[in-house]
Design an enzyme around this catalytic site. Structure first.
Site, short mmCIF file in Angstrom:
data_model
loop_
_atom_site.label_atom_id
_atom_site.label_comp_id
_atom_site.label_asym_id
_atom_site.label_seq_id
_atom_site.Cartn_x
_atom_site.Cartn_y
_atom_site.Cartn_z
CG HIS A 167 -7.80 -32.77 21.07
ND1 HIS A 167 -6.71 -32.99 20.63
CD2 HIS A 167 -7.55 -31.02 21.63
CE1 HIS A 167 -5.26 -31.48 20.35
NE2 HIS A 167 -6.82 -30.54 20.94
CB SER A 288 -31.91 -52.60 12.19
OG SER A 288 -31.63 -53.42 13.01
CE LYS A 294 -28.73 -49.29 15.40
NZ LYS A 294 -27.95 -50.74 14.91
CD GLU A 301 -24.57 -44.75 8.91
OE1 GLU A 301 -23.78 -46.32 8.71
OE2 GLU A 301 -25.51 -45.01 9.16
#
Ligand code: ARG
Length: 470
Positions: A167, A288, A294, A301
């Protein structure tokens, strides 16, 4: 431009134009042409034609001299295509007519005999199967490379403790090596699915001709053999209309993408400052344009994202096939792009994932610190109560829950509770219990087959390497 279009359409196509007095409209040519994508079949198309011509000559259907001319011409075309000097012509519709037309330019009359006892229907079905077969072989190699990369990391981190989750809540301590081995298993099954797909597709449509077979005394076993197929397709209608091999290929690709996407998602999570379980080097992170701090795991992704795209390819092909009557319909020309796209997407994802695995380093301290939170050895405590005090597991579970609650209230770990406090809940608990409450003791104790104990993990790595070969 208009002049060119008029010139192109002023005389009917030379290949099938016999019963036509006018040429197709520019729009029909546009929708009809597949050369823009089926040029990827060039090598397979030539290979198929060479096998076909050889068989025609051996059966006395064309002369040996014609066959020699055809073979030489086709070899030259193959070379031209490999060298990038072949001009693909959209007005010639597809790869089959582009090759045949060029062959006529090169060798003349014999080229016109090549299409004896054959149709573009069995030709394209053959090309497609040959292409998918090669694609499967390359995917298999890529999967093996990924498995090897995972095994190398698993070896490095066979004793590195991290929280295992259910979970997405901390559940029990595991080793990072063990976690990586889970993916070795998935990619191994993926590989066997592709191998299975290859077995089923490896039957040769060539010789089915348009749909009904041919009156010429062809030898289908010979062409099947020459092209590395196990046998000819048994039914001519099925041979030209079956595309389940392509759907199966995309199903295998989709399932592999599911596995890649799960791993990609874990990489995305692990790279967050909140988890900080792994680091990727600059080679696999992007910055970024606005936020200087970042480091984004774009590659992971994109793998996650491309998964949807491959499902789309499978859905497109299944939808294309649904309800299509036998035998060939031009709809089938739409079967190729989803397969090309599915293969290209899967292929780049496998390569990138392998690169990312090679690149990643585990932040062992962060993993350990995370494992120290969340009472991950609670099950070990319950198991100790069962083993040492012969307590029924349900009672042990209840007592352990009480102890966890007590530790939580005091803001301490289970092993930081005093013996008196523990005995206040269960008087038979002894100091020996402390030995099972460490993370190391917990993972070391999980010696069951397939368990996370480092000794088991190392055995599993050795076994996997042995099946993969060096
Ligand atoms: N370009 C066609 C395809 O990809 C080749 C087969 C054409 N057959 C036909 N009967 N028009 O499906």
């Amino acid at each position: 431009l208009l002049a060119i279009v008029r010139a192109m359409t002023s005389s009917p196509s030379t290949i099938w134009g016999g019963r036509f007095s006018a040429s197709p409209s520019a729009l029909l040519q546009q929708i009809n042409a597949s050369i823009g994508f089926d040029k990827r079949f060039a090598a397979q198309d030539i290979q198929g034609s060479q096998a076909h011509a050889t068989m025609l000559a051996q059966q006395g259907i064309i002369t040996a001299a014609d066959n020699t001319a055809i073979q030489q011409g086709l070899s030259q075309i193959a070379q031209e295509i490999a060298d990038g000097v072949f001009t693909f012509d959209e007005s010639l519709e597809d790869i089959h007519m582009n090759v045949e037309t060029r062959l006529f330019t090169l060798v003349g009359e014999p080229a016109k005999r090549l299409h004896t006892a054959r149709s573009r229907n069995d030709q394209v079905a053959t090309d497609f199967r040959l292409w998918v077969r090669t694609a499967i072989e390359s995917v298999e190699e890529q999967l093996t490379r990924l498995q090897k990369a995972l095994l190398a990391k698993a070896e490095t981190y066979s004793e590195t403790i991290m929280p295992g989750f259910t979970h997405l809540q901390p559940a029990q301590p595991i080793t990072f090596g063990h976690h990586l081995l889970a993916y070795v298993e998935m990619f191994g099954r993926d590989k066997s699915r592709f191998q299975d797909c290859r077995k089923r597709l490896n039957e040769c449509p060539l010789g089915a001709a348009a749909l009904a077979g041919t009156p010429f005394p062809i030898d289908r076993n010979q062409t099947a053999n020459a092209l590395g197929f196990n046998n000819p397709c048994r039914n001519s209608l099925d041979a030209v209309s079956a595309r389940d091999f392509a759907a199966e290929f995309l199903s295998c690709a989709s399932i592999t993408m599911v596995h890649l996407s799960r791993f990609a998602e874990e990489i995305v999570l692990w790279c967050t400052p909140q988890f900080n379980f792994i680091s990727l080097s600059d080679a696999y992170t992007t910055g970024s344009s606005i936020m200087p701090q970042k480091r984004n795991p774009d590659a992971a992704e994109l793998i996650r994202g491309k998964t949807g795209r491959v499902f789309g390819d499978l859905t497109a092909l299944l939808t294309l096939m649904k309800g299509l009557p036998l035998a060939y319909s031009k709809d089938l020309q739409e079967d190729k792009e989803p397969v090309f796209d599915g293969y290209d997407s899967l292929s780049v994802c496998l390569a990138v994932m392998t690169g990312m695995v090679d690149d990643m380093t585990a932040n062992s301290e962060a993993m350990l610190a995370a494992a120290q939170k969340g009472y991950l050895t609670a099950t070990d405590l319950a198991d100790w109560l069962v083993r040492t005090l012969n307590m029924p597991f349900r009672d042990a579970h209840h007592i352990t829950g009480t102890l966890v609650k007590m530790a939580e209230t005091q803001g301490v770990q289970l092993h930081e509770l005093s013996l008196e406090q523990m005995q206040g809940v269960e008087p038979r608990i002894t100091a020996e219990v402390l030995s099972v409450l460490t993370l190391e003791a917990s993972v070391n104790s999980r010696q069951s087959l397939g368990g996370t104990a480092p000794t088991r993990v190392k055995q599993a790595i050795t076994a996997a390497l042995a099946t993969l070969g060096s």
